[in-house]
Design an enzyme around this catalytic site. Sequence first.
Site, mmCIF file in Angstrom:
data_model
loop_
_atom_site.group_PDB
_atom_site.id
_atom_site.type_symbol
_atom_site.label_atom_id
_atom_site.label_comp_id
_atom_site.label_asym_id
_atom_site.label_seq_id
_atom_site.Cartn_x
_atom_site.Cartn_y
_atom_site.Cartn_z
ATOM 1 N N ASP A 155 18.637 5.337 6.678
ATOM 2 C CA ASP A 155 17.400 6.123 6.673
ATOM 3 C C ASP A 155 17.102 6.771 5.326
ATOM 4 O O ASP A 155 15.965 7.135 5.054
ATOM 5 C CB ASP A 155 17.430 7.190 7.779
ATOM 6 C CG ASP A 155 16.827 6.677 9.087
ATOM 7 O OD1 ASP A 155 16.046 5.707 9.042
ATOM 8 O OD2 ASP A 155 17.137 7.253 10.150
ATOM 9 N N GLU A 203 9.725 23.288 13.149
ATOM 10 C CA GLU A 203 11.040 23.935 13.087
ATOM 11 C C GLU A 203 10.937 25.437 12.854
ATOM 12 O O GLU A 203 11.793 26.197 13.322
ATOM 13 C CB GLU A 203 11.893 23.287 11.992
ATOM 14 C CG GLU A 203 12.253 21.818 12.242
ATOM 15 C CD GLU A 203 11.142 20.829 11.892
ATOM 16 O OE1 GLU A 203 10.084 21.258 11.368
ATOM 17 O OE2 GLU A 203 11.319 19.622 12.147
ATOM 18 N N LEU A 257 5.980 37.224 6.079
ATOM 19 C CA LEU A 257 4.781 37.045 6.908
ATOM 20 C C LEU A 257 4.797 35.751 7.726
ATOM 21 O O LEU A 257 5.493 34.799 7.408
ATOM 22 C CB LEU A 257 3.542 37.137 6.024
ATOM 23 C CG LEU A 257 3.309 38.552 5.461
ATOM 24 C CD1 LEU A 257 2.233 38.547 4.383
ATOM 25 C CD2 LEU A 257 2.938 39.535 6.570
#
Lengths: 614, 614
Positions: A420, A363, A121
Amino acid sequence: MADGKMVEKLKKLATLIRYYILTMTTEAGSGHPSSSLSATELMASLLFSGIFRFDVDHPKASNNDRLIFSKGHASPLFYALWAAAGELTEKDLLTYRKFGSQLEGHPTVAFPFAEAATGSLGQGLSIGIGMALNAKYLDKLPYRTYVLLGDSEMAEGSQWEAIQLAAHYKLNNLIGVLDVNRLGQRGETMLGWDLNVYEKRISSFGWKTIAIDGHSIPEILAAYAEALLGTDQPTMLIAKTIKGKGVSFIENKNGWHGKALKQEECDRALKELGDVDKSVLGEISLPEDLKPKEGPPKGVPKKIDYPADKPVPTRKAYGNALARIFPQFPHLVSLDGEVSNSTYAEIFKEAYPDRFFEMYIAEQNMVGAALGLSRRGKIPFVSTFAAFFTRAFDQIRMSQYSDPNIKFVGSHAGVSIGEDGPSQMGLEDIAIFRAILNSVVLYPSDAVSTEKLVEEAAKHDGIVYIRTTRSETPILYRPDEPFKIGGSKVLRKSEGDIATVIGAGVTLYEALEAYESLKKEGILIRIVDLYSIKPVDETTLREAASATKSIITVEDHYPEGGIGEAVKSALATSAVPIYSLSVTKKPKSGKPQELLDYEEISRKSIVSKIRELI
Amino acid sequence: MADGKMVEKLKKLATLIRYYILTMTTEAGSGHPSSSLSATELMASLLFSGIFRFDVDHPKASNNDRLIFSKGHASPLFYALWAAAGELTEKDLLTYRKFGSQLEGHPTVAFPFAEAATGSLGQGLSIGIGMALNAKYLDKLPYRTYVLLGDSEMAEGSQWEAIQLAAHYKLNNLIGVLDVNRLGQRGETMLGWDLNVYEKRISSFGWKTIAIDGHSIPEILAAYAEALLGTDQPTMLIAKTIKGKGVSFIENKNGWHGKALKQEECDRALKELGDVDKSVLGEISLPEDLKPKEGPPKGVPKKIDYPADKPVPTRKAYGNALARIFPQFPHLVSLDGEVSNSTYAEIFKEAYPDRFFEMYIAEQNMVGAALGLSRRGKIPFVSTFAAFFTRAFDQIRMSQYSDPNIKFVGSHAGVSIGEDGPSQMGLEDIAIFRAILNSVVLYPSDAVSTEKLVEEAAKHDGIVYIRTTRSETPILYRPDEPFKIGGSKVLRKSEGDIATVIGAGVTLYEALEAYESLKKEGILIRIVDLYSIKPVDETTLREAASATKSIITVEDHYPEGGIGEAVKSALATSAVPIYSLSVTKKPKSGKPQELLDYEEISRKSIVSKIRELI
């Protein structure tokens, strides 16, 4: 507005469609009749009133309006519609959900009228965005894209990614039809029949909204007409419906999701339907015959040109490659998740701004939209950090069932990104992309092989993943070196090799350094650049397995599903021992080399492993 | 309201914090100073005005307010706040982003004041929901949860999943602070400084919203005060801010995301800050000392009791197990994604409704909330279809960096689900969960082993994935059979075994059927139930490798990252050939057995493979 005759005919068609829904699911013994019955008027009124324009003899034609069932479990309705249109027989419908039938439990592209496979879905609207972007900005055609949405699936965040982006790109050719039947799989949705809240939310995101009774054909027809009025907004029809509509004993009742009626229940239900006119035919209007806007004429890409002595990050070579090869692949488009200055998709964007779509930090919708573009003949290259494709893995997984032609490009692979820290490190990207049926997974180490492999990816029809590296890496290959999907390069080789070390990306350079150290001691090793992780070059691996006593894989990725396991699978029936160096400690911030050392995937660890094996 | 003295002190603290942000990032040579400077007043005013209540000597204490930086890249601000509170020295700050420092590039739980690791955007609010649910419904404590959000990350759908659910659960103890600094990584956000649209959207989802100037300390203090006023809504402060605030030459300028100032730039910036009073100490109020609501007293679970001759789906045994073991694990909670009647979490829900949270079809938020609950000492069992965990893989991936204690349970594994088709089939779930560092992956075949392994999962501190099966499977084990993480069961064994067949779930039964057919022909094979896929029972595998000529793995999963590759990794240095049967054709709808045959993972294919090897 709708005349009485049209409404009467649509009512007849709705009854026929309900008959099909009930009989096909009862015959199948499973399926979702109640979720199909709620949207029957909504869809019959769309298809058979002249609003929807579609050439049934050419379902892939460029000018057709598109129809996507985001609530894929309403497939009985979907198939029943095409039966009402004369494109399926009643007998065809009775093959529903049976092995080998085109009419699968949730729509797949095995059925030629399905624009894409759905069933997970919250994905249909994103696919629709891809098709609507194509119509408005690329093909410049007036076709419209309709997406049937369930109310339960509005809980999926991906819906709101799609809703915001559709408004941002002013997709006035996109029409959502929200079937608010109040009931989800196991009970009521968060909002029940509160159409007002749906309207507030969706309109706050910039859509035109029209609330209607989803069983009143005149209201539905008026709403579609209003949706098509000139505006720069997408439109959402928000329809109050009744789950199981038309069958009194399941109407608006919990416990009837995903449940076919037993034969005796079906017989009772059919009695309630009353007369079914099987002779009534749903007519669909033809679209105009317009030509898609032509892209630029096909050209020849420039030559690859990198100074041999200047390191280049492969992510930058990716951006260069995309811009370079565009003349050869004028259907190419680039989508990026708000990191184009990191993935270097910005190089393409600057060269061909009309072929670039900023998809922001969303995304899931980006991947869904890429699928929609691919289904309309484009070649989308989708880029973000390798780590963030995990965000869209359900969309990636689902895309494989729509015969897609999508290229995914993940930058910032592995611990080698450095400071990072782990949240930004792609350490499971190879695993997820390998686990897609018939996918191709490429991992170039230098700029030249990146350029070549981006070109191979564009040529290949299917899902390709390309992993790029953040830091600069030296040039390894001459511009005329050939690369192919399924290939590899043996970079160091001699008669006396005692082991084969397999790397790709940063670890290939670590292996080459290890080679130099060991050579000084008179120890020779074979070095393989395994740039094609899937399919993998079994021939070269087998040669190495028989020529050297052991194989060592080194990768900047977690052990599972990565290069090590790809090699182990290729050599599973060979007796050669395979040792794997990979990321096995929780990564941290630090300098790239510190982290490679810490994870024991650097030259030092390769050298120690070789020494251990002697 | 705020008195002048308080405002003056907060201004001084803001200056000190800016000093820290600039110096630590310049020293590190990387990091996100501009994104930190925009939220400085917002956070200093929260922590040091008496609003935030936190016992700095006991950062894990139950009564502490929680603070989550969803925009994890603003870590310099996060660390600077704790330095201003006296919990870090200036020297500590200068270790930022260096190998071995607690102060990683994005916050991780290596730093004791971080509630969870963040850095993949759009996840902090979901984690906050878990903590707020815990406060309101489980521990019944008055602590509040504050989440600092970036404006770019509002594009992530997961945010809207969290926003809708927080309102649904009336989490008036959850306060979001949205730092609208207009600029993302590569340019402007979709909404720029349009606070009005943010307000409309967020309030349409049921939140109280307060728009403010995010650099005006009196406005900020008034907004926090308003947020705490009695209501049943969560509150979002929507603050207009300036990226790079306080440093004129980077203020509101593109191109300054994720970029540290060079030393000379930093010197210039520090001059602009003016006098920095390093003696000023940010004082944080202590929370009340209240006891969390006690769960029921610990008890002893009932005995496992399944008739030996009655098949049971393992998904049902999962539901039974959860309800059965609760007395032993009173911190257990169950979260389900609107499919509790399919996963059978509903059995637990019916037994312990107060410990069950319906999370609707919003898997990303469900996983984030589970992490929040886990960080507050609960043991969340999170269930949905195996396929739909792909939807939340980024949240699952990120959770591993927060030392979580979460159990994921995926039902409807593989093609054996049958008619619903590929969209509903979990075929890459083992691959994704294996690729999590230190994860445990369990795949019980019968009801008894499911019960035992659910218990083992609850005992184990960490991430556990349990794969369950849709269809009924026969009982294989007696109720007193022991099962452990890392174990396996050899079900058929003789001196004359010519091969070992390894299965789990439905394929184990196929292997047992193959055994019976082959036995009739006098061919003997060893059968292993590999219920623990990670860690895998290397001892038993090695024994099988040396006792039988070959190994065959059979799995209802794609080849990559599944059981086959787990076994190949365990036996990578053994010479035994390993053959793998797995799902290698695009799956369809059909009967379970038809699909197992089609994919060549049924008894027939096992028998043929064995015959081929003789």
